[in-house]
Design a protein around this motif. Structure first.
Motif, PDB file in Angstrom:
ATOM      1  N   THR A 106       0.838  -1.204   0.000  1.00 45.91           N
ATOM      2  CA  THR A 106       0.000   0.000   0.000  1.00 45.91           C
ATOM      3  C   THR A 106       0.873   1.254   0.000  1.00 45.91           C
ATOM      4  N   GLY A 163      -4.012  -4.102   8.476  1.00 49.36           N
ATOM      5  CA  GLY A 163      -4.995  -4.119   7.395  1.00 49.36           C
ATOM      6  C   GLY A 163      -5.877  -2.879   7.411  1.00 49.36           C
ATOM      7  N   SER A 166      -3.863   0.091   6.261  1.00 50.71           N
ATOM      8  CA  SER A 166      -3.660  -0.015   4.810  1.00 50.71           C
ATOM      9  C   SER A 166      -4.886   0.474   4.048  1.00 50.71           C
ATOM     10  N   GLN A 167      -6.064   0.031   4.475  1.00 53.20           N
ATOM     11  CA  GLN A 167      -7.284   0.439   3.783  1.00 53.20           C
ATOM     12  C   GLN A 167      -7.566   1.929   3.976  1.00 53.20           C
ATOM     13  N   SER A 170      -5.126   3.745   1.674  1.00 53.82           N
ATOM     14  CA  SER A 170      -5.488   3.582   0.256  1.00 53.82           C
ATOM     15  C   SER A 170      -6.708   4.412  -0.115  1.00 53.82           C
ATOM     16  N   THR A 171      -7.634   4.555   0.841  1.00 51.74           N
ATOM     17  CA  THR A 171      -8.823   5.379   0.589  1.00 51.74           C
ATOM     18  C   THR A 171      -8.454   6.863   0.577  1.00 51.74           C
ATOM     19  N   SER A 176      -7.322   2.923  -3.682  1.00 49.20           N
ATOM     20  CA  SER A 176      -8.029   1.725  -3.230  1.00 49.20           C
ATOM     21  C   SER A 176      -8.339   0.773  -4.375  1.00 49.20           C
ATOM     22  N   SER A 180      -6.849  -3.023  -4.201  1.00 47.26           N
ATOM     23  CA  SER A 180      -7.883  -3.994  -3.804  1.00 47.26           C
ATOM     24  C   SER A 180      -7.493  -5.420  -4.163  1.00 47.26           C
ATOM     25  N   TYR A 183      -5.793  -7.058  -1.260  1.00 47.72           N
ATOM     26  CA  TYR A 183      -6.617  -7.327  -0.094  1.00 47.72           C
ATOM     27  C   TYR A 183      -7.409  -8.625  -0.273  1.00 47.72           C
TER      28      TYR A 183
END
Length: 335
Positions: A106, A163, A166-167, A170-171, A176, A180, A183
């Motif tokens: 990421t 996690g 990371s999300q 990324s957002t 993202s 994806s 993920y």
């Protein structure tokens, strides 16, 4: 013991034939089925104008080969982790190693969106090492932190945290869509060029694991006995973690996060071939590759003609087995 060694020898002897059969089956079945003649023609007389030939070479073959390799890498990583820690719940996905790789991938996507594949592999390897050091370091500092259930809880907490971060990253940085894939692993997006780049790392990781196999057998008896037999336990553990980092890092770089293979396969392998890691490690590679290819094929037909992420299928096997291990073994160490 002799019977188990014979079984291990047979598994390794027929493994090339099994690999060829699984690759052919994986290539043949999918959203569009391919005939055996079409597959043979694509391999022996590739026609650039033939759409089926292009699908086979650009998608189906890399997917089948990648699944075999990734299954083998994750299974060997799990076997090493379980052997060196005497923790029956140890695996790259549970101990935060795969989440560390995804976290650094990421960061890679945010900082170096136009960098090459080798840079991504490097970031994935660094992330794998970061996740391993974080979990094992904290486990070593906490009271009774190296017990199976405590390590599993700690690994799950750290993995979930990495996690989530990371999300969130990324957002926030609007990557993202690009991230994806890592993920929720989807083997149909396997990059043939990335596989070629990963092979040298894989060779180093597998050779290192095989060289350590005898030492892991001794280490699995316990640190005191291992030390008493003259083994440098910390050195063996250090090189074992290095092998795990390499094999897990390239697996995540190739296909994203795939859980439970490193947990399930080593247990199956030890049940079949015994506790000698000179046989457990190579046989885990074979059985892990077979397991992931079969899971991949199942994922294509659960919601046909749409594909289900392969991680869902591995979880269908992995979660019940994880709960079974906890119920049966509790907090006891040993594999």
């Amino acid at each position: 013991m002799g019977k188990q060694r014979s079984i291990a020898f047979i598994i390794l002897l027929i493994s090339p034939l099994i690999a060829v059969i699984l690759i052919l089956l994986s290539v043949r079945f999918g959203t569009k089925s391919m005939s055996t003649n079409t597959i043979i023609e694509a391999i022996t007389h590739f026609d650039t104008a033939n759409i089926d030939h292009q699908i086979i070479w650009s998608s189906r073959l890399p997917r089948a080969i990648g699944a075999l390799l990734i299954g083998a890498f994750l299974a060997v990583s799990g076997a090493l982790m379980q052997g060196m820690t005497r923790n029956y719940l140890a695996s790259p996905s549970i101990m935060g190693v795969t989440d560390g790789s995804v976290f650094f991938i990421t960061i890679f996507m945010i900082l170096l969106p136009n960098a090459g594949a080798m840079s991504m592999i490097t970031f994935s390897l660094i992330g794998s090492a970061f996740g391993a050091i974080l979990v094992f370091g904290l486990a070593w500092l906490l009271p009774d932190g190296l017990s199976p259930i405590r390590m599993a809880i700690l690994g799950t907490i750290i993995g979930t945290f990495l996690g989530g971060v990371s999300q969130a990253l990324s957002t926030y940085f609007q990557v993202s869509q690009n991230i994806s894939f890592w993920y929720n692993a989807r083997l149909h997006q396997m990059d043939p060029h990335l596989i070629k780049l990963a092979i040298p790392f894989a060779v180093v990781g597998i050779i290192l694991a095989l060289c350590l196999s005898r030492s892991i057998t001794i280490l699995s008896l316990g640190d005191e006995m291992s030390t008493g037999l003259g083994q440098k336990t910390e050195l063996v553990k250090g090189f074992s973690i290095l092998a795990v980092v390499i094999l897990t890092g390239i697996s995540v770089a190739l296909a994203g996060k795939i859980a439970f293979i490193g947990l399930i396969v080593p247990h199956i392998t030890r049940f079949i071939v015994g506790q000698d890691y000179r046989w457990v490690i190579p046989c885990s590679a074979v059985i892990g590759g077979i397991f992931l290819v079969l899971c991949d094929m199942i994922s294509r037909f659960i919601n046909y003609p749409f594909e289900t992420p392969v991680g869902v299928v591995t979880a269908l096997f992995g979660v019940p087995y994880f709960l079974y291990l906890i119920k049966k073994r509790g907090g006891k160490r040993g594999v």
